[in-house]
Design a protein around this motif. Structure first.
Motif, PDB file in Angstrom:
ATOM      1  N   TRP A  46       1.062  -1.382   0.024  1.00 24.59           N
ATOM      2  CA  TRP A  46      -0.182  -0.116   0.215  1.00 24.59           C
ATOM      3  C   TRP A  46       1.109   1.167  -0.117  1.00 24.59           C
ATOM      4  O   TRP A  46       2.239   1.394   0.931  1.00 24.59           O
ATOM      5  N   ALA A  47       0.397   2.783  -0.458  1.00 21.50           N
ATOM      6  CA  ALA A  47       0.978   4.346  -0.053  1.00 21.50           C
ATOM      7  C   ALA A  47      -0.072   4.778   0.038  1.00 21.50           C
ATOM      8  O   ALA A  47      -0.760   4.479   0.393  1.00 21.50           O
ATOM      9  N   THR A  48       0.594   5.431   0.677  1.00 22.26           N
ATOM     10  CA  THR A  48      -0.166   6.742   1.689  1.00 22.26           C
ATOM     11  C   THR A  48      -1.192   6.673   1.538  1.00 22.26           C
ATOM     12  O   THR A  48      -0.599   7.453  -0.079  1.00 22.26           O
ATOM     13  N   GLY A  49      -2.054   7.806   1.754  1.00 18.57           N
ATOM     14  CA  GLY A  49      -3.368   8.431   1.129  1.00 18.57           C
ATOM     15  C   GLY A  49      -2.961   9.881   1.439  1.00 18.57           C
ATOM     16  O   GLY A  49      -2.777  10.976   0.908  1.00 18.57           O
ATOM     17  N   ALA A  50      -1.586   9.663   2.055  1.00 18.69           N
ATOM     18  CA  ALA A  50      -1.399  11.521   2.267  1.00 18.69           C
ATOM     19  C   ALA A  50      -0.646  12.160   1.284  1.00 18.69           C
ATOM     20  O   ALA A  50      -0.614  13.438   0.432  1.00 18.69           O
ATOM     21  N   CYS A  51      -0.094  11.266   0.125  1.00 24.30           N
ATOM     22  CA  CYS A  51       0.567  11.644  -1.278  1.00 24.30           C
ATOM     23  C   CYS A  51       0.195  10.376  -1.772  1.00 24.30           C
ATOM     24  O   CYS A  51       1.275  10.126  -1.544  1.00 24.30           O
TER      25      CYS A  51
ATOM     26  N   ASP B  31      -7.448   2.755 -13.029  1.00 21.82           N
ATOM     27  CA  ASP B  31      -7.598   1.858 -12.310  1.00 21.82           C
ATOM     28  C   ASP B  31      -8.552   2.159 -10.760  1.00 21.82           C
ATOM     29  O   ASP B  31      -9.260   1.782 -10.263  1.00 21.82           O
ATOM     30  N   TYR B  32      -8.622   3.154 -10.666  1.00 27.64           N
ATOM     31  CA  TYR B  32      -8.909   3.399  -9.758  1.00 27.64           C
ATOM     32  C   TYR B  32     -10.903   3.528  -8.976  1.00 27.64           C
ATOM     33  O   TYR B  32     -11.473   3.312  -8.949  1.00 27.64           O
ATOM     34  N   TRP B  33     -11.086   3.978 -10.827  1.00 26.75           N
ATOM     35  CA  TRP B  33     -12.311   3.895 -10.832  1.00 26.75           C
ATOM     36  C   TRP B  33     -12.964   1.969 -10.946  1.00 26.75           C
ATOM     37  O   TRP B  33     -13.976   1.673 -10.668  1.00 26.75           O
ATOM     38  N   GLU B  34     -11.858   1.519 -11.912  1.00 29.48           N
ATOM     39  CA  GLU B  34     -12.126   0.060 -11.836  1.00 29.48           C
ATOM     40  C   GLU B  34     -12.374  -1.034 -10.721  1.00 29.48           C
ATOM     41  O   GLU B  34     -13.193  -1.614 -10.462  1.00 29.48           O
ATOM     42  N   VAL B  35     -11.262  -0.706  -9.667  1.00 30.56           N
ATOM     43  CA  VAL B  35     -11.484  -1.076  -8.496  1.00 30.56           C
ATOM     44  C   VAL B  35     -13.010  -0.159  -7.542  1.00 30.56           C
ATOM     45  O   VAL B  35     -12.913  -0.454  -6.110  1.00 30.56           O
ATOM     46  N   GLY B  36     -13.822   0.146  -8.026  1.00 29.09           N
ATOM     47  CA  GLY B  36     -14.963   1.575  -7.691  1.00 29.09           C
ATOM     48  C   GLY B  36     -14.434   2.354  -6.048  1.00 29.09           C
ATOM     49  O   GLY B  36     -14.714   2.853  -5.058  1.00 29.09           O
ATOM     50  N   GLY B  37     -12.862   2.673  -6.384  1.00 33.83           N
ATOM     51  CA  GLY B  37     -12.332   4.081  -5.807  1.00 33.83           C
ATOM     52  C   GLY B  37     -12.201   3.147  -3.990  1.00 33.83           C
ATOM     53  O   GLY B  37     -11.864   2.096  -3.890  1.00 33.83           O
ATOM     54  N   LEU B  38     -11.967   4.906  -3.493  1.00 32.27           N
ATOM     55  CA  LEU B  38     -12.440   4.407  -2.606  1.00 32.27           C
ATOM     56  C   LEU B  38     -13.367   4.071  -1.513  1.00 32.27           C
ATOM     57  O   LEU B  38     -14.366   4.245  -1.890  1.00 32.27           O
ATOM     58  N   ASP B  39     -12.913   3.480  -0.526  1.00 29.95           N
ATOM     59  CA  ASP B  39     -14.656   2.540  -0.043  1.00 29.95           C
ATOM     60  C   ASP B  39     -15.087   3.158   1.180  1.00 29.95           C
ATOM     61  O   ASP B  39     -14.400   3.867   1.898  1.00 29.95           O
ATOM     62  N   GLY B  40     -15.879   4.567   0.636  1.00 29.30           N
ATOM     63  CA  GLY B  40     -16.964   5.596   1.138  1.00 29.30           C
ATOM     64  C   GLY B  40     -17.276   5.156   2.815  1.00 29.30           C
ATOM     65  O   GLY B  40     -17.301   6.093   3.937  1.00 29.30           O
ATOM     66  N   ARG B  41     -17.683   3.822   2.653  1.00 30.33           N
ATOM     67  CA  ARG B  41     -18.555   4.186   3.933  1.00 30.33           C
ATOM     68  C   ARG B  41     -17.050   3.571   5.111  1.00 30.33           C
ATOM     69  O   ARG B  41     -17.423   3.408   6.356  1.00 30.33           O
TER      70      ARG B  41
ATOM     71  N   ASP C 169      -6.638  -0.588   1.867  1.00 32.13           N
ATOM     72  CA  ASP C 169      -7.902  -1.100   1.429  1.00 32.13           C
ATOM     73  C   ASP C 169      -8.099  -0.930  -0.835  1.00 32.13           C
ATOM     74  O   ASP C 169      -7.919  -1.854  -0.993  1.00 32.13           O
ATOM     75  N   LEU C 170      -7.618   0.580  -0.465  1.00 32.29           N
ATOM     76  CA  LEU C 170      -7.669   0.158  -2.049  1.00 32.29           C
ATOM     77  C   LEU C 170      -6.602  -0.331  -2.842  1.00 32.29           C
ATOM     78  O   LEU C 170      -6.440  -0.642  -3.713  1.00 32.29           O
ATOM     79  N   CYS C 171      -5.007   0.050  -2.534  1.00 35.32           N
ATOM     80  CA  CYS C 171      -4.072  -0.617  -2.666  1.00 35.32           C
ATOM     81  C   CYS C 171      -4.081  -2.377  -3.051  1.00 35.32           C
ATOM     82  O   CYS C 171      -3.818  -2.794  -3.756  1.00 35.32           O
ATOM     83  N   TRP C 172      -4.883  -2.502  -1.843  1.00 36.16           N
ATOM     84  CA  TRP C 172      -5.383  -4.102  -1.442  1.00 36.16           C
ATOM     85  C   TRP C 172      -5.898  -4.735  -2.921  1.00 36.16           C
ATOM     86  O   TRP C 172      -5.630  -5.894  -3.925  1.00 36.16           O
ATOM     87  N   ARG C 173      -7.303  -3.861  -3.097  1.00 36.77           N
ATOM     88  CA  ARG C 173      -8.468  -4.246  -3.859  1.00 36.77           C
ATOM     89  C   ARG C 173      -6.872  -3.917  -6.013  1.00 36.77           C
ATOM     90  O   ARG C 173      -7.233  -4.884  -6.343  1.00 36.77           O
ATOM     91  N   LEU C 174      -6.526  -3.194  -5.806  1.00 40.35           N
ATOM     92  CA  LEU C 174      -5.978  -3.437  -7.023  1.00 40.35           C
ATOM     93  C   LEU C 174      -4.694  -4.298  -7.666  1.00 40.35           C
ATOM     94  O   LEU C 174      -4.731  -4.588  -8.378  1.00 40.35           O
ATOM     95  N   ARG C 175      -3.814  -4.492  -5.975  1.00 39.20           N
ATOM     96  CA  ARG C 175      -2.712  -5.700  -5.717  1.00 39.20           C
ATOM     97  C   ARG C 175      -4.100  -6.689  -6.680  1.00 39.20           C
ATOM     98  O   ARG C 175      -3.296  -8.073  -7.280  1.00 39.20           O
ATOM     99  N   GLN C 176      -5.174  -6.643  -5.857  1.00 36.50           N
ATOM    100  CA  GLN C 176      -5.639  -8.613  -6.406  1.00 36.50           C
ATOM    101  C   GLN C 176      -6.033  -8.721  -7.179  1.00 36.50           C
ATOM    102  O   GLN C 176      -6.054  -9.530  -7.656  1.00 36.50           O
ATOM    103  N   ILE C 177      -6.062  -7.324  -8.539  1.00 34.32           N
ATOM    104  CA  ILE C 177      -6.723  -7.596  -9.870  1.00 34.32           C
ATOM    105  C   ILE C 177      -5.311  -7.573 -10.516  1.00 34.32           C
ATOM    106  O   ILE C 177      -5.594  -7.915 -11.683  1.00 34.32           O
ATOM    107  N   GLY C 178      -4.183  -8.012 -10.041  1.00 37.12           N
ATOM    108  CA  GLY C 178      -2.423  -7.846 -10.285  1.00 37.12           C
ATOM    109  C   GLY C 178      -2.373  -6.461 -10.807  1.00 37.12           C
ATOM    110  O   GLY C 178      -1.046  -6.945 -11.553  1.00 37.12           O
ATOM    111  N   ARG C 179      -1.991  -5.716 -10.087  1.00 34.64           N
ATOM    112  CA  ARG C 179      -1.930  -4.712 -10.764  1.00 34.64           C
ATOM    113  C   ARG C 179      -0.296  -4.570  -9.398  1.00 34.64           C
ATOM    114  O   ARG C 179      -0.752  -4.669  -8.401  1.00 34.64           O
ATOM    115  N   LYS C 180       0.497  -2.738  -9.554  1.00 31.80           N
ATOM    116  CA  LYS C 180       1.368  -2.751  -8.983  1.00 31.80           C
ATOM    117  C   LYS C 180       1.100  -1.970  -8.526  1.00 31.80           C
ATOM    118  O   LYS C 180       0.856  -0.532  -8.213  1.00 31.80           O
ATOM    119  N   VAL C 181       1.701  -1.396  -7.080  1.00 31.81           N
ATOM    120  CA  VAL C 181       2.166  -0.142  -5.769  1.00 31.81           C
ATOM    121  C   VAL C 181       3.955  -0.434  -5.809  1.00 31.81           C
ATOM    122  O   VAL C 181       4.151  -0.941  -5.362  1.00 31.81           O
TER     123      VAL C 181
END
Length: 338
Positions: A166-171, A178-188, A197-209
């Motif tokens: 994961w990469a920090t949400g501070a920057c 990619d952001y929208w493909e996984v649905g963005g940040l979970d607003g809940r 959570d966002l970066c993990w979901r990106l990793r789950q579909i084979g993308r890298k961070v």
């Protein structure tokens, strides 16, 4: 536009006054700096309109929190890359260049972060993301340069580009597609653990961070909530459990959840008996209660995430050890010792 640097503001007029000019000065010509205001009750909006009338401003009708606040704001912005930037970040000359060049030349990378150092001590990493983050087998986050409350001095020990969980949400720079493909940040989530959570979901579909320390910025940290705060503790525990439930397959979730039941109550008792903090003790208990009340609201998300999973090993996105054991029992306080 190619790059949108988006600052989500909530009652942060003092931070904007201190750092916005810096961001405007050191951002590239092909980057547009946008401020999204999360229904501030201070004079942030008036100050922006008076002192920076040329900065695009998105005024949200209510405080959506960090997670959904960004979703609401980014829905109004078309750019190849988003940079989610906290209002309490001081950037440096050409800070965007290494990030953009790396993303442009590595199509398999969805997101990245710079090296995050502390405003109060430029030779020290900053707690919120340091030099890129991981989670252990039980979901506890840590970073290159920061494990729990031990923050390392920056002596160049992590000055190599590294793939991270994961990469920090501070920057955080992220490809908009990619952001929208996984649905963005979970607003809940509202705030806390949402970028993991966002970066993990990106990793789950084979993308890298990645973390790219050729770029560095300085972060104040704790700009919205102080470090010791029952609401922050509540959000961290509730959201961390929710993140694990969303992203782990059944066999792993059941093992991890049993261990977390023990570890979370141990943490709660430590807070109560050793730190004498009743408010945070109750926050941990309330977080666990509320997680169980709402976890089935995430069942559809869980099915979607796991059905699209590319990573085959249950531990592929986590470190195989317990960071608690490494830190407290084996005395490994720095990432380089792991």
């Amino acid at each position: 536009m190619k790059i949108a640097v988006v600052i989500l503001n909530w009652n942060g007029r003092k931070m904007l006054e201190r750092y916005l000019s810096n961001v405007l000065t050191y951002s590239q010509e092909d980057a547009t700096v946008v401020v999204a205001d999360n229904a501030s009750t201070d004079d942030s909006v008036e100050w922006l309109r008076q002192h920076h009338p040329d900065v695009p401003l998105i005024v949200l009708e209510k405080n959506w929190g960090f997670a959904d606040g960004y979703n609401q704001a980014l829905a109004h912005i078309e750019a190849e890359y988003y940079v989610l930037l906290n209002s309490d970040v001081e950037v440096t000359h050409h800070w965007l260049t290494p990030l953009v060049e790396f993303m442009d030349s590595h199509a398999d990378v969805a997101a990245c972060q710079p090296k995050l150092l502390a405003v109060h001590d430029h030779d020290s990493f900053e707690y919120a993301g340091a030099c890129g983050g991981f989670i252990d087998r039980y979901g506890y986050p840590f970073c290159r340069g920061r494990i729990f409350d031990t923050v390392e001095q920056d002596n160049g020990q992590y000055d190599t580009a590294a793939e991270v969980l994961w990469a920090t949400g501070a920057c955080l720079m992220v490809r908009s597609n990619d952001y929208w493909e996984v649905g963005g940040l979970d607003g809940r989530f509202f705030a806390h653990n949402e970028e993991i959570d966002l970066c993990w979901r990106l990793r789950q579909i084979g993308r890298k961070v990645y973390c790219l320390p050729d770029s560095q910025v300085y972060h104040v940290g704790g700009g919205t909530l102080p470090k010791s705060n029952p609401h922050k503790t509540y959000l961290n525990f509730r959201n961390n459990l929710t993140m694990l439930y969303k992203n782990l397959p059944d066999n792993e979730w059941h093992k991890v959840s049993r261990m977390r039941l023990v570890l979370d109550y141990v943490a709660a008792l430590k807070i109560l008996l050793l730190e004498h903090n009743v408010g945070e003790f109750k926050a941990v208990l309330r977080a666990r209660r509320d997680f169980h009340r709402w976890k089935h609201d995430f069942d559809d998300d869980r099915r979607t995430i796991l059905s699209g999973r590319v990573e085959k090993s249950p531990l592929a996105c986590r470190q195989p050890y317990s960071i608690l054991w490494q830190y407290y029992m084996k005395g490994k306080k720095n990432y380089s010792q792991l």
